[in-house]
Design a protein around this motif. Structure first.
Motif, mmCIF file in Angstrom:
data_model
loop_
_atom_site.group_PDB
_atom_site.id
_atom_site.type_symbol
_atom_site.label_atom_id
_atom_site.label_comp_id
_atom_site.label_asym_id
_atom_site.label_seq_id
_atom_site.Cartn_x
_atom_site.Cartn_y
_atom_site.Cartn_z
ATOM 1 N N ARG A 1 0.841 -1.216 0.000
ATOM 2 C CA ARG A 1 0.000 0.000 0.000
ATOM 3 C C ARG A 1 0.874 1.262 0.000
ATOM 4 O O ARG A 1 0.548 2.246 -0.674
ATOM 5 C CB ARG A 1 -0.940 0.016 1.212
ATOM 6 N N ARG A 2 1.966 1.248 0.751
ATOM 7 C CA ARG A 2 2.879 2.399 0.730
ATOM 8 C C ARG A 2 3.482 2.579 -0.666
ATOM 9 O O ARG A 2 3.667 3.706 -1.130
ATOM 10 C CB ARG A 2 3.969 2.251 1.788
ATOM 11 N N ALA A 3 3.775 1.463 -1.331
ATOM 12 C CA ALA A 3 4.322 1.539 -2.690
ATOM 13 C C ALA A 3 3.314 2.166 -3.645
ATOM 14 O O ALA A 3 3.667 3.037 -4.450
ATOM 15 C CB ALA A 3 4.744 0.151 -3.162
ATOM 16 N N THR A 4 2.059 1.748 -3.566
ATOM 17 C CA THR A 4 1.054 2.329 -4.460
ATOM 18 C C THR A 4 0.807 3.798 -4.126
ATOM 19 O O THR A 4 0.598 4.609 -5.033
ATOM 20 C CB THR A 4 -0.266 1.532 -4.453
ATOM 21 N N ASP A 5 0.867 4.153 -2.855
ATOM 22 C CA ASP A 5 0.730 5.564 -2.468
ATOM 23 C C ASP A 5 1.865 6.396 -3.072
ATOM 24 O O ASP A 5 1.643 7.515 -3.544
ATOM 25 C CB ASP A 5 0.729 5.726 -0.946
ATOM 26 N N ALA A 6 3.086 5.853 -3.054
ATOM 27 C CA ALA A 6 4.230 6.564 -3.630
ATOM 28 C C ALA A 6 4.057 6.733 -5.142
ATOM 29 O O ALA A 6 4.373 7.796 -5.690
ATOM 30 C CB ALA A 6 5.533 5.822 -3.309
ATOM 31 N N LEU A 7 3.546 5.702 -5.812
ATOM 32 C CA LEU A 7 3.288 5.822 -7.252
ATOM 33 C C LEU A 7 2.280 6.921 -7.539
ATOM 34 O O LEU A 7 2.462 7.726 -8.455
ATOM 35 C CB LEU A 7 2.782 4.496 -7.820
ATOM 36 N N LEU A 8 1.213 6.970 -6.754
ATOM 37 C CA LEU A 8 0.202 8.006 -6.948
ATOM 38 C C LEU A 8 0.750 9.404 -6.693
ATOM 39 O O LEU A 8 0.336 10.374 -7.334
ATOM 40 C CB LEU A 8 -1.000 7.755 -6.043
ATOM 41 N N ALA A 9 1.683 9.498 -5.764
ATOM 42 C CA ALA A 9 2.305 10.783 -5.439
ATOM 43 C C ALA A 9 3.424 11.139 -6.421
ATOM 44 O O ALA A 9 4.033 12.210 -6.293
ATOM 45 C CB ALA A 9 2.849 10.749 -4.010
ATOM 46 N N HIS A 10 3.694 10.243 -7.363
ATOM 47 C CA HIS A 10 4.788 10.411 -8.331
ATOM 48 C C HIS A 10 6.124 10.540 -7.612
ATOM 49 O O HIS A 10 7.020 11.233 -8.091
ATOM 50 C CB HIS A 10 4.553 11.601 -9.251
ATOM 51 N N ASP A 11 6.231 9.870 -6.481
ATOM 52 C CA ASP A 11 7.438 9.911 -5.657
ATOM 53 C C ASP A 11 8.209 8.604 -5.864
ATOM 54 O O ASP A 11 8.110 7.665 -5.075
ATOM 55 C CB ASP A 11 7.058 10.096 -4.185
ATOM 56 N N MET A 12 8.967 8.564 -6.949
ATOM 57 C CA MET A 12 9.687 7.345 -7.270
ATOM 58 C C MET A 12 10.814 7.076 -6.278
ATOM 59 O O MET A 12 11.192 5.920 -6.075
ATOM 60 C CB MET A 12 10.219 7.399 -8.701
ATOM 61 N N ALA A 13 11.339 8.104 -5.630
ATOM 62 C CA ALA A 13 12.357 7.890 -4.598
ATOM 63 C C ALA A 13 11.757 7.127 -3.423
ATOM 64 O O ALA A 13 12.382 6.198 -2.893
ATOM 65 C CB ALA A 13 12.953 9.218 -4.142
ATOM 66 N N ALA A 14 10.544 7.504 -3.014
ATOM 67 C CA ALA A 14 9.878 6.781 -1.921
ATOM 68 C C ALA A 14 9.521 5.367 -2.356
ATOM 69 O O ALA A 14 9.616 4.420 -1.574
ATOM 70 C CB ALA A 14 8.625 7.530 -1.470
ATOM 71 N N PHE A 15 9.119 5.209 -3.622
ATOM 72 C CA PHE A 15 8.782 3.888 -4.145
ATOM 73 C C PHE A 15 10.006 2.973 -4.101
ATOM 74 O O PHE A 15 9.949 1.867 -3.569
ATOM 75 C CB PHE A 15 8.243 4.010 -5.573
ATOM 76 N N THR A 16 11.119 3.423 -4.641
ATOM 77 C CA THR A 16 12.300 2.567 -4.691
ATOM 78 C C THR A 16 12.946 2.392 -3.318
ATOM 79 O O THR A 16 13.630 1.403 -3.089
ATOM 80 C CB THR A 16 13.339 3.081 -5.703
ATOM 81 N N ALA A 17 12.693 3.308 -2.389
ATOM 82 C CA ALA A 17 13.220 3.157 -1.023
ATOM 83 C C ALA A 17 12.598 1.951 -0.325
ATOM 84 O O ALA A 17 13.143 1.452 0.670
ATOM 85 C CB ALA A 17 12.985 4.426 -0.211
#
Length: 132
Positions: free
Chosen positions: A10-26
């Motif tokens: 869920r955190r990964a999908t939230d990061a995708l929606l926020a266009h925060d690829m740094a948070a996604f890959t973290a």
């Protein structure tokens, strides 16, 4: 914050929606593996390590503007570290403004709050739509 596989997903999908690829890959372990069994010719079938995932996703938000993640179903498995996630992502192809919707099925292994393995079953024909 909980580190269950579903919560990390869920955190990964939230990061995708926020266009925060740094948070996604973290959310990926340093030695994570990402696989694409249906990768089109010329595209990688496997990425080894967080740095490879970061490199692969560099410029992703310049190609696709994900505006909604929907139809999410997470299936737990007999292995508490493994989930199967079904979802759709909708938005726009940045270059053309055309609508974009893709359905995904992913098998994820998540331990210690980090994605260790992500196998992404997606439609490779969509790559032509995004990269055109």
């Amino acid at each position: 914050m909980t580190d269950t596989p579903t919560a990390v997903f869920r955190r990964a999908t939230d990061a995708l929606l926020a266009h925060d690829m740094a948070a996604f890959t973290a959310l990926y372990a340093n030695d994570a593996v990402m696989e694409f069994p249906f990768a089109p010719p010329g595209r990688p079938e496997r990425l080894d390590g967080r740095a490879a995932v970061e490199s692969y996703l560099d410029g992703y938000t310049d190609m696709v503007n994900i505006q909604r993640i929907h139809d999410v179903v997470v299936h737990e498995t007999a292995d508490p570290d493994v989930i199967i996630a079904e979802m759709a992502a909708s938005g726009l192809v940045v270059a053309s403004g055309a609508p974009y919707t893709a359905r995904y099925i992913a098998v994820l292994t998540i331990t210690g709050g980090l994605i260790r393995h992500y196998r992404d079953y997606w439609n490779p024909m969509l790559f032509q739509q995004v990269s055109a």
